[in-house]
Design an enzyme around this catalytic site. Structure first.
Site, PDB file in Angstrom:
ATOM      1  N   GLU A  22      80.910  25.628  73.121  1.00 20.62           N
ATOM      2  CA  GLU A  22      81.111  27.193  72.499  1.00 20.62           C
ATOM      3  C   GLU A  22      81.846  27.858  73.184  1.00 20.62           C
ATOM      4  O   GLU A  22      82.814  28.584  72.453  1.00 20.62           O
ATOM      5  CB  GLU A  22      79.518  27.926  72.333  1.00 20.62           C
ATOM      6  CG  GLU A  22      78.330  27.941  71.368  1.00 20.62           C
ATOM      7  CD  GLU A  22      77.520  25.721  71.668  1.00 20.62           C
ATOM      8  OE1 GLU A  22      77.997  26.097  73.312  1.00 20.62           O
ATOM      9  OE2 GLU A  22      77.382  25.717  71.020  1.00 20.62           O
ATOM     10  N   ILE A  80      73.213   2.185  63.057  1.00 23.04           N
ATOM     11  CA  ILE A  80      73.859   0.738  62.615  1.00 23.04           C
ATOM     12  C   ILE A  80      73.374  -0.179  63.098  1.00 23.04           C
ATOM     13  O   ILE A  80      73.078  -0.642  62.601  1.00 23.04           O
ATOM     14  CB  ILE A  80      75.348   1.040  62.289  1.00 23.04           C
ATOM     15  CG1 ILE A  80      76.500   2.105  61.650  1.00 23.04           C
ATOM     16  CG2 ILE A  80      76.105  -0.141  62.230  1.00 23.04           C
ATOM     17  CD1 ILE A  80      77.337   2.388  62.020  1.00 23.04           C
ATOM     18  N   GLY A  83      82.732  22.932  93.347  1.00 25.42           N
ATOM     19  CA  GLY A  83      81.988  23.852  92.691  1.00 25.42           C
ATOM     20  C   GLY A  83      81.987  25.086  91.926  1.00 25.42           C
ATOM     21  O   GLY A  83      82.084  26.480  92.915  1.00 25.42           O
ATOM     22  N   THR A  92      81.357  24.522  77.997  1.00 22.80           N
ATOM     23  CA  THR A  92      80.564  24.465  76.474  1.00 22.80           C
ATOM     24  C   THR A  92      81.012  24.381  75.175  1.00 22.80           C
ATOM     25  O   THR A  92      82.139  24.857  75.466  1.00 22.80           O
ATOM     26  CB  THR A  92      79.059  24.782  75.988  1.00 22.80           C
ATOM     27  OG1 THR A  92      79.464  26.117  75.773  1.00 22.80           O
ATOM     28  CG2 THR A  92      78.383  25.050  77.485  1.00 22.80           C
ATOM     29  N   GLU A 138      81.890  21.060  82.142  1.00 24.28           N
ATOM     30  CA  GLU A 138      83.295  21.208  81.556  1.00 24.28           C
ATOM     31  C   GLU A 138      83.481  22.552  80.378  1.00 24.28           C
ATOM     32  O   GLU A 138      85.014  22.311  80.484  1.00 24.28           O
ATOM     33  CB  GLU A 138      84.434  20.286  82.403  1.00 24.28           C
ATOM     34  CG  GLU A 138      84.589  20.173  83.415  1.00 24.28           C
ATOM     35  CD  GLU A 138      85.723  18.892  83.726  1.00 24.28           C
ATOM     36  OE1 GLU A 138      87.312  19.383  82.922  1.00 24.28           O
ATOM     37  OE2 GLU A 138      85.938  17.865  84.672  1.00 24.28           O
ATOM     38  N   ASN A 179      72.467  30.969  88.161  1.00 23.95           N
ATOM     39  CA  ASN A 179      72.127  31.455  86.564  1.00 23.95           C
ATOM     40  C   ASN A 179      73.874  32.178  86.370  1.00 23.95           C
ATOM     41  O   ASN A 179      73.857  32.876  85.627  1.00 23.95           O
ATOM     42  CB  ASN A 179      71.999  33.072  87.988  1.00 23.95           C
ATOM     43  CG  ASN A 179      70.407  33.105  88.121  1.00 23.95           C
ATOM     44  OD1 ASN A 179      69.672  32.576  87.366  1.00 23.95           O
ATOM     45  ND2 ASN A 179      70.227  33.355  89.136  1.00 23.95           N
TER      46      ASN A 179
HETATM   47  C1  LIG Z   1      75.953  16.145  84.274  1.00 26.22           C
HETATM   48  C2  LIG Z   1      77.211  17.339  84.366  1.00 26.22           C
HETATM   49  C3  LIG Z   1      78.017  17.496  85.392  1.00 26.22           C
HETATM   50  C4  LIG Z   1      78.498  18.553  85.868  1.00 26.22           C
HETATM   51  N1  LIG Z   1      79.580  18.586  87.275  1.00 26.22           N
HETATM   52  C5  LIG Z   1      80.029  20.338  87.557  1.00 26.22           C
HETATM   53  C6  LIG Z   1      80.636  20.234  88.737  1.00 26.22           C
HETATM   54  O1  LIG Z   1      80.701  18.868  89.002  1.00 26.22           O
HETATM   55  N2  LIG Z   1      81.057  21.487  89.048  1.00 26.22           N
HETATM   56  C7  LIG Z   1      81.203  22.703  88.587  1.00 26.22           C
HETATM   57  O2  LIG Z   1      81.055  23.177  89.013  1.00 26.22           O
HETATM   58  N3  LIG Z   1      79.827  22.181  87.997  1.00 26.22           N
HETATM   59  C8  LIG Z   1      79.262  20.656  86.606  1.00 26.22           C
HETATM   60  N4  LIG Z   1      78.633  21.152  86.018  1.00 26.22           N
HETATM   61  C9  LIG Z   1      77.714  22.307  85.015  1.00 26.22           C
HETATM   62  C10 LIG Z   1      78.871  22.494  83.811  1.00 26.22           C
HETATM   63  O3  LIG Z   1      79.756  23.081  83.724  1.00 26.22           O
HETATM   64  C11 LIG Z   1      77.800  23.476  82.995  1.00 26.22           C
HETATM   65  O4  LIG Z   1      76.596  23.018  82.709  1.00 26.22           O
HETATM   66  C12 LIG Z   1      78.047  24.323  81.856  1.00 26.22           C
HETATM   67  O5  LIG Z   1      79.473  24.607  81.904  1.00 26.22           O
HETATM   68  C13 LIG Z   1      77.494  25.172  80.545  1.00 26.22           C
HETATM   69  O6  LIG Z   1      76.799  25.444  81.584  1.00 26.22           O
HETATM   70  P1  LIG Z   1      75.277  26.178  81.946  1.00 26.22           P
HETATM   71  O7  LIG Z   1      74.954  24.680  81.889  1.00 26.22           O
HETATM   72  O8  LIG Z   1      74.942  26.933  82.889  1.00 26.22           O
HETATM   73  O9  LIG Z   1      74.691  26.667  80.446  1.00 26.22           O
HETATM   74  P2  LIG Z   1      74.727  28.655  80.315  1.00 26.22           P
HETATM   75  O10 LIG Z   1      75.823  29.311  80.007  1.00 26.22           O
HETATM   76  O11 LIG Z   1      73.745  28.653  80.106  1.00 26.22           O
HETATM   77  O12 LIG Z   1      74.511  28.231  78.132  1.00 26.22           O
HETATM   78  C14 LIG Z   1      73.839  27.958  77.292  1.00 26.22           C
HETATM   79  C15 LIG Z   1      74.419  28.215  75.909  1.00 26.22           C
HETATM   80  O13 LIG Z   1      74.383  29.009  75.942  1.00 26.22           O
HETATM   81  C16 LIG Z   1      75.799  28.928  75.305  1.00 26.22           C
HETATM   82  N5  LIG Z   1      76.495  30.366  75.444  1.00 26.22           N
HETATM   83  C17 LIG Z   1      76.876  30.487  76.927  1.00 26.22           C
HETATM   84  N6  LIG Z   1      77.553  31.901  76.971  1.00 26.22           N
HETATM   85  C18 LIG Z   1      78.021  31.841  75.687  1.00 26.22           C
HETATM   86  C19 LIG Z   1      78.956  32.860  75.527  1.00 26.22           C
HETATM   87  N7  LIG Z   1      80.313  33.890  75.502  1.00 26.22           N
HETATM   88  N8  LIG Z   1      79.276  32.813  73.606  1.00 26.22           N
HETATM   89  C20 LIG Z   1      78.604  31.317  72.827  1.00 26.22           C
HETATM   90  N9  LIG Z   1      77.556  30.912  73.497  1.00 26.22           N
HETATM   91  C21 LIG Z   1      77.386  30.986  74.560  1.00 26.22           C
HETATM   92  C22 LIG Z   1      76.447  27.775  75.478  1.00 26.22           C
HETATM   93  O14 LIG Z   1      77.447  27.190  75.261  1.00 26.22           O
HETATM   94  C23 LIG Z   1      75.377  26.631  75.376  1.00 26.22           C
HETATM   95  O15 LIG Z   1      75.259  26.779  74.302  1.00 26.22           O
HETATM   96  C24 LIG Z   1      78.044  20.205  85.242  1.00 26.22           C
HETATM   97  C25 LIG Z   1      77.092  20.146  84.721  1.00 26.22           C
HETATM   98  C26 LIG Z   1      76.230  18.526  84.306  1.00 26.22           C
HETATM   99  C27 LIG Z   1      75.212  18.843  83.086  1.00 26.22           C
END
Ligand SMILES: Cc1cc2nc3c(=O)[nH]c(=O)nc-3n(C[C@H](O)[C@H](O)[C@H](O)COP(=O)(O)OP(=O)(O)OC[C@H]3O[C@@H](n4cnc5c(N)ncnc54)[C@H](O)[C@@H]3O)c2cc1C
Length: 379
Positions: A367, A337, A124, A365, A363, A129
């Site tokens: 970006e 396809i 985790g 995005t 892990e 947020n």
């Molecule tokens: C199925 C699934 C499994 C997961 N498993 C785990 C897990 O086991 N453990 C864990 O800790 N997390 C886990 N995650 C969380 C995952 O790592 C996060 O969803 C991911 O890091 C993105 O964070 P967020 O969803 O809060 O998006 P946000 O950080 O809110 O991003 C929203 C958008 O803003 C963009 N953005 C944010 N900051 C910037 C920047 N500085 N420059 C440009 N663009 C930016 C992002 O690229 C994205 O397009 C999981 C997520 C999913 C969906």
């Protein structure tokens, strides 16, 4: 860089294909529909050595390197990306964090159970947020004698409910201080520690994703992983390796989608000929094959460097970024396809399409991968 496939990689791929045919393919649609994480199948994969791929034999693992690890995740993800994602999270994140940073007593206690999947692991970092901006996390641990008291929540945690043990990174110092966070190993059943809401997801539905909730959760100081204040720095190192596993997951999904589309294009007849004879279709296949090859090279390059103990910060981000975007493009073209049949649940294309999207998000995005790559090349 070594490019030829080793005997171990061939053996692992054969074993997974055989296991997948018997124990995954017949049930994966049902798991996808009911969003069920198949714990028993996961544990069976553990018995085959796939849940402690990188763990040395002295701790009950398979003792393989990253090449075998990439092969295993990619091969599994060709069949079902959800199981590939769960395997990646268990091996790279929870188990990988303990393997890299735990003391001997912690390794002896946790690794044999994790490596065999007797215990399922969760990790985790993300909070409601703070996702990309994980360093600004709000879950806090306050020292109280020889214990720490944790309050807050983590979300999107793979195996948050089924995991018997979780590694969590929480704030123990000032906000904004990268040395103000600490990793803890927390066992299921610890008072004040519980799983919250399970996410209802568009894809990767057989991989369980839930919240973790901490309400005055008291954890003994023996459960601190490494040194106090090093949790975030450890997490970034864990993710450098973890991103290779998401690249492998992406590669497998792209290959699975490609193989399905290739076979279909040779069977499906329109205008009295297989659709593969149309240049519009064959060029799609050519693009997919080329991009998959490039994604594979980047992924195995990062794996090879990791095996040699080199810094893979940039290379794992490149592999994860490129392979995940390729998976999305390949799954999209595969569905095209398949035409209208691709839009139905009778064919595998729609599942690859839904599962692939996670790869550009989890892990870090795309970006954020570009941010990591840009930082490395501009320093
Ligand atoms: C199925 C699934 C499994 C997961 N498993 C785990 C897990 O086991 N453990 C864990 O800790 N997390 C886990 N995650 C969380 C995952 O790592 C996060 O969803 C991911 O890091 C993105 O964070 P967020 O969803 O809060 O998006 P946000 O950080 O809110 O991003 C929203 C958008 O803003 C963009 N953005 C944010 N900051 C910037 C920047 N500085 N420059 C440009 N663009 C930016 C992002 O690229 C994205 O397009 C999981 C997520 C999913 C969906």
């Amino acid at each position: 860089m070594e490019l030829s496939t080793t005997e171990n990689q061939r053996m692992i791929a054969d074993m997974i294909r055989d296991f997948g045919t018997k124990h995954i393919r017949p049930f994966m649609r049902q798991w996808d529909e009911s969003q069920e994480f198949p714990v028993d199948v996961f544990k069976e994969l553990g018995k085959l050595g796939l849940m402690g791929v990188l763990v040395p034999a002295e701790f009950g693992g398979s003792g393989f390197g990253y090449l075998e690890y990439v092969t295993a995740i990619a091969e599994l993800s060709k069949i079902d990306g959800s199981i590939g994602l769960s395997m990646a999270a268990h091996n790279s994140l929870c188990t990988g964090h303990i393997l890299q940073f735990a003391n001997d007593a912690q390794k002896k206690k946790y690794l044999p159970k994790l490596a065999t999947a007797e215990w399922i692991g969760a990790w985790g970092l993300t909070e409601p947020n703070t996702g990309s901006d994980a360093g600004n996390m709000r879950t806090v641990a306050v020292q109280d004698g020889d214990h720490w008291v944790i309050n807050g929540a983590k979300n999107f945690i793979t195996h948050g409910k089924s995991g018997q043990v979780a590694v969590v990174i929480v704030r123990t110092g000032e906000t904004g201080d990268s040395r103000g966070m600490t990793a803890f190993i927390i066992e299921k059943g610890t008072p004040g520690f519980s799983a919250g809401r399970k996410e209802d997801k568009m894809g990767m539905r057989a991989s369980e994703t839930t919240e973790l909730v901490f309400q005055d959760c008291r954890v003994h100081q023996d459960q601190v992983l490494g040194n106090v204040g090093e949790g975030f720095i450890q997490a970034m190192k864990v993710l450098d390796g973890g991103r290779i596993s998401i690249a492998a997951l992406s590669l497998g999904i792209a290959q699975g989608a490609f193989e399905a589309a290739l076979a279909y294009s040779q069977e499906r007849q329109q205008f009295n000929q297989p659709i593969s004879s149309f240049q519009g279709i064959s060029f799609k296949l050519a693009d997919m094959a080329t991009e998959i090859e490039a994604a594979s090279l980047l992924t195995y390059q990062a794996a090879d460097m990791k095996n040699r103990g080199l810094d893979v910060n940039k290379e794992s981000a490149m592999a994860k970024y490129y392979a995940s975007e390729v998976a999305v493009r390949a799954a999209n073209e595969a569905l095209q396809i398949f035409g209208g049949y691709g839009f139905t649940k009778d064919y595998p294309a729609e599942k690859f399409y839904r599962d692939a999207k996670l790869c550009t998000i989890g892990e870090g995005t795309s970006e954020i991968q570009k941010l990591v790559i840009a930082r490395a090349i501009l320093k």
